[in-house]
Design a protein around this motif. Structure first.
Motif, PDB file in Angstrom:
ATOM      1  N   ALA A 334       0.842  -1.118  -0.016  1.00 20.94           N
ATOM      2  CA  ALA A 334       0.017   0.127   0.083  1.00 20.94           C
ATOM      3  C   ALA A 334       0.730   1.345   0.099  1.00 20.94           C
ATOM      4  O   ALA A 334       0.450   2.163  -0.516  1.00 20.94           O
ATOM      5  N   ILE A 335       1.998   1.051   0.893  1.00 16.68           N
ATOM      6  CA  ILE A 335       2.928   2.455   0.780  1.00 16.68           C
ATOM      7  C   ILE A 335       3.598   2.579  -0.557  1.00 16.68           C
ATOM      8  O   ILE A 335       3.534   3.619  -1.149  1.00 16.68           O
ATOM      9  N   ALA A 336       3.869   1.366  -1.482  1.00 17.70           N
ATOM     10  CA  ALA A 336       4.383   1.584  -2.552  1.00 17.70           C
ATOM     11  C   ALA A 336       3.441   1.980  -3.606  1.00 17.70           C
ATOM     12  O   ALA A 336       3.887   3.048  -4.230  1.00 17.70           O
ATOM     13  N   LEU A 337       2.187   1.558  -3.581  1.00 15.63           N
ATOM     14  CA  LEU A 337       1.303   2.364  -4.465  1.00 15.63           C
ATOM     15  C   LEU A 337       1.232   3.912  -4.078  1.00 15.63           C
ATOM     16  O   LEU A 337       1.009   4.744  -5.106  1.00 15.63           O
ATOM     17  N   GLY A 338       1.104   4.145  -2.738  1.00 16.67           N
ATOM     18  CA  GLY A 338       1.069   5.677  -2.578  1.00 16.67           C
ATOM     19  C   GLY A 338       2.103   6.520  -3.029  1.00 16.67           C
ATOM     20  O   GLY A 338       2.096   7.507  -3.668  1.00 16.67           O
ATOM     21  N   CYS A 339       3.302   5.931  -2.945  1.00 16.89           N
ATOM     22  CA  CYS A 339       4.807   6.428  -3.369  1.00 16.89           C
ATOM     23  C   CYS A 339       4.574   6.458  -5.016  1.00 16.89           C
ATOM     24  O   CYS A 339       4.887   7.613  -5.359  1.00 16.89           O
ATOM     25  N   VAL A 340       3.944   5.597  -5.599  1.00 20.34           N
ATOM     26  CA  VAL A 340       4.146   5.644  -6.825  1.00 20.34           C
ATOM     27  C   VAL A 340       3.071   7.011  -7.555  1.00 20.34           C
ATOM     28  O   VAL A 340       3.574   7.462  -8.441  1.00 20.34           O
ATOM     29  N   ILE A 341       1.941   7.223  -6.666  1.00 17.85           N
ATOM     30  CA  ILE A 341       1.022   8.155  -7.277  1.00 17.85           C
ATOM     31  C   ILE A 341       1.838   9.634  -6.548  1.00 17.85           C
ATOM     32  O   ILE A 341       1.524  10.690  -7.454  1.00 17.85           O
ATOM     33  N   LEU A 342       2.270   9.629  -5.668  1.00 19.55           N
ATOM     34  CA  LEU A 342       2.747  10.743  -5.024  1.00 19.55           C
ATOM     35  C   LEU A 342       3.981  11.280  -5.641  1.00 19.55           C
ATOM     36  O   LEU A 342       4.253  12.555  -5.662  1.00 19.55           O
ATOM     37  N   GLN A 343       4.817  10.666  -6.386  1.00 21.80           N
ATOM     38  CA  GLN A 343       6.112  11.060  -6.891  1.00 21.80           C
ATOM     39  C   GLN A 343       5.742  11.854  -8.098  1.00 21.80           C
ATOM     40  O   GLN A 343       6.502  12.736  -8.434  1.00 21.80           O
ATOM     41  N   THR A 344       4.736  11.850  -8.816  1.00 22.17           N
ATOM     42  CA  THR A 344       4.309  12.683  -9.881  1.00 22.17           C
ATOM     43  C   THR A 344       2.719  12.894  -9.769  1.00 22.17           C
ATOM     44  O   THR A 344       2.057  12.474 -10.561  1.00 22.17           O
ATOM     45  N   PRO A 345       2.348  13.414  -8.715  1.00 18.26           N
ATOM     46  CA  PRO A 345       0.772  14.038  -8.214  1.00 18.26           C
ATOM     47  C   PRO A 345       0.144  14.502  -9.440  1.00 18.26           C
ATOM     48  O   PRO A 345      -1.201  14.449  -9.588  1.00 18.26           O
ATOM     49  N   ASP A 346       1.163  15.392 -10.031  1.00 16.71           N
ATOM     50  CA  ASP A 346       0.421  16.623 -11.113  1.00 16.71           C
ATOM     51  C   ASP A 346       0.509  16.137 -12.391  1.00 16.71           C
ATOM     52  O   ASP A 346       0.545  16.746 -13.204  1.00 16.71           O
ATOM     53  N   ALA A 347       0.898  14.692 -12.863  1.00 16.21           N
ATOM     54  CA  ALA A 347       1.189  14.398 -13.939  1.00 16.21           C
ATOM     55  C   ALA A 347      -0.018  14.700 -15.072  1.00 16.21           C
ATOM     56  O   ALA A 347       0.345  15.268 -15.905  1.00 16.21           O
ATOM     57  N   ALA A 348      -1.193  14.242 -14.614  1.00 20.62           N
ATOM     58  CA  ALA A 348      -2.301  14.524 -15.438  1.00 20.62           C
ATOM     59  C   ALA A 348      -2.249  16.208 -16.096  1.00 20.62           C
ATOM     60  O   ALA A 348      -2.613  16.485 -17.318  1.00 20.62           O
ATOM     61  N   ASN A 349      -2.433  16.900 -15.218  1.00 19.22           N
ATOM     62  CA  ASN A 349      -2.351  18.192 -15.376  1.00 19.22           C
ATOM     63  C   ASN A 349      -1.183  18.797 -16.110  1.00 19.22           C
ATOM     64  O   ASN A 349      -1.155  19.631 -17.108  1.00 19.22           O
ATOM     65  N   SER A 350      -0.153  18.390 -15.554  1.00 20.40           N
ATOM     66  CA  SER A 350       1.151  18.651 -16.360  1.00 20.40           C
ATOM     67  C   SER A 350       1.373  18.476 -17.893  1.00 20.40           C
ATOM     68  O   SER A 350       1.879  19.168 -18.577  1.00 20.40           O
ATOM     69  N   LEU A 351       0.639  17.367 -18.282  1.00 17.77           N
ATOM     70  CA  LEU A 351       0.663  16.986 -19.561  1.00 17.77           C
ATOM     71  C   LEU A 351      -0.271  17.928 -20.634  1.00 17.77           C
ATOM     72  O   LEU A 351      -0.599  17.261 -21.734  1.00 17.77           O
TER      73      LEU A 351
END
Length: 495
Positions: A334-351
């Protein structure tokens, strides 16, 4: 079944978060990404021209496709399909437990390497990165034909061709010689023009400046080595989501820590690939003099001067390691999943900057009048502004433009102007039309208006290598059929 349904829904959301800009209309224009509806059948698009063939065979492939249908549609479809392929590859490499599989899928589809490369405009590199989990999984499962077909698709770009070949050779148990042969065949559209350009003396590079400019770059709160471990650190700080300038790259270290937990459940071959990718990228950062020496004296080393690309080799290992976190360690997964998401939380907006443009990009009447002749634009640089975006000059994709290819990074000259462009500009400044004609230049353009012409004619487009490359899937199928037939002959009792 429940885990599969949840993972499918999550994969769809992850894919949509990354590829949503490609679901809209318009031609693609952002930094190094320039995909027109109808690219030209030009020498440069097929590996010829004044510069090294860095965009072959992708540009030639799009030029051929553009005669049948809008090439932009094909690229957008490829982006969506390969992103889905990354998600499926992650599922294939995982232990099918819920949280480990979700973490693996999230990392495969939306990792810092992918986001930063998209923001730099390297769409074909991203396609190759998305295909690597599938290539590794298919290779480890012994599905050679699938591997060969995926290698073909990854070879749209030189980097993808080389990385996919390495991953396939390391992960396959059988048919390595055929794999090597196919991998070499897939490189011909750029390897042969590259060899020709090397022997005839092409564009020069400032090796030391290039080694320093394209080395992995530090990111906020983690430094350079931390950025490498988190699969980030692209050389261009502007091609980075804003969140990573605010310290969110720290979560990449959390991802790496979880990767270490699952590492012992992953095939050692993937670990070797990851060590090579991380190690070489780190070496390029720590020892730029060594990279400069390689760029200067080793033919073809320029393919990896952007050394952060080597992190692609680590992707299958990272994905498989997260996907094999022990079922009992639900918290870690669960921590791994959270870190995966939080390392680029604004990915969708930045693209969002990747959305296509409906602005008029080139003058069709001018292209028609040029009629395939080599043209010197006296007022257009390598990069120009299109619809408020800095992008590769669109005319370099539709006419036989005499290209400078000069590039400066942070004020340092990395790529020097091509010899032909320098000679052409000197001839133009001297008002020597005969010299321009001797250089094969038939048209001179300024402010999108023809200001001079010579009697130099047009030349044949070197389309043969790219056309042969497009037969790759057929050749791969024939090679597979030959291996099946050979197996039956060696084991006649086999049914």
């Amino acid at each position: 079944m429940r885990n599969r349904l949840i993972c499918t829904a999550f994969a769809a959301a992850a894919v949509l978060a990354v590829v949503w800009p490609f679901l809209f209309g318009g031609q693609l224009a952002w930094r190094d990404m320039l995909v027109l509806d109808s690219p030209g059948m030009t020498a440069a698009n097929f590996g010829g021209g004044d510069l090294f063939a860095r965009n072959a065979p992708q540009d030639g492939f799009l030029a051929i496709i553009g005669m049948i249908m809008p090439a932009t549609i094909v690229v957008k479809a490829l982006m969506v399909l390969t992103a889905c392929g990354a998600a499926y590859g992650a599922w294939w490499l995982s232990n099918k437990e819920l949280f480990p599989s979700l973490a693996a899928i999230g990392l495969a589809v939306c990792n810092p390497f992918v986001i930063e490369r998209l923001l730099q405009g390297h769409w074909s590199v991203v396609i190759a990165a998305w295909l690597l989990p599938l290539i590794a999984a298919a290779a480890l499962s012994g599905q050679a034909l699938v591997v060969w077909l995926l290698m073909f698709l990854a070879s749209l770009t030189p980097t993808g061709a080389l990385i996919a070949l390495v991953v396939a050779l390391v992960c396959l148990n059988r048919h390595r010689l055929i794999t090597l042969g196919l991998g070499v065949f897939y490189t011909l559209p750029w390897a042969i023009p590259g060899l020709i350009a090397t022997f005839r003396g092409g564009q020069e590079m400032n090796a030391h400046a290039a080694a320093e400019a394209f080395a992995p770059r530090a990111e906020e709160a983690v430094g350079t080595f931390g950025a490498i471990l988190g699969l980030g650190g692209i050389w261009n700080a502007e091609a980075v989501p804003e969140s990573r300038h605010l310290g969110f790259a720290l979560f990449g270290l959390g991802v790496f820590a979880c990767v270490l937990i699952g590492a012992r459940f992953v095939p050692k071959r993937l670990m070797i690939l990851a060590a090579a990718g991380l190690g070489l990228a780190t070496l390029a950062w720590l020892w730029p003099t060594g990279m400069a020496w390689a760029l200067e004296y080793i033919p073809g080393a320029g393919l990896v001067r952007d050394s952060q690309k080597l992190l692609m080799l680590a992707l299958p290992f990272y994905i498989a390691a997260l996907g094999h976190l022990p079922a009992k360690q639900t918290v870690a997964a669960a921590i791994a999943l959270g870190c995966v998401i939080l390392q680029t939380p604004d990915a969708a907006n930045s693209l969002s900057s990747l959305r296509g443009t409906n602005a008029q990009i080139v003058d069709e009447a001018l292209i028609k009048f040029i009629a395939g002749r080599d043209v010197l634009f006296v007022d257009r640089d390598t990069l120009v502004e299109v619809d408020g975006r800095l992008v590769i000059d669109p005319y370099s994709k539709v006419v036989n433009k005499v290209e400078s290819g000069s590039l400066s990074v942070d004020g340092q000259a990395v790529d020097l102007p091509s010899p032909r462009w320098q000679a052409a500009m000197t001839a133009w400044e001297d008002e020597d039309l005969k010299a321009l004609e001797d250089l094969g230049i038939g048209v001179v353009v300024e402010d999108e208006e023809i200001i001079a012409e010579t009697s130099a004619g047009s030349y044949r487009t070197p389309w043969i290598l790219t056309t042969a490359w497009m037969l790759g899937p057929i050749i791969a199928g024939l090679a597979f059929a030959a291996t099946v037939q050979s197996g039956r002959r060696s084991n006649p009792m086999r049914t």
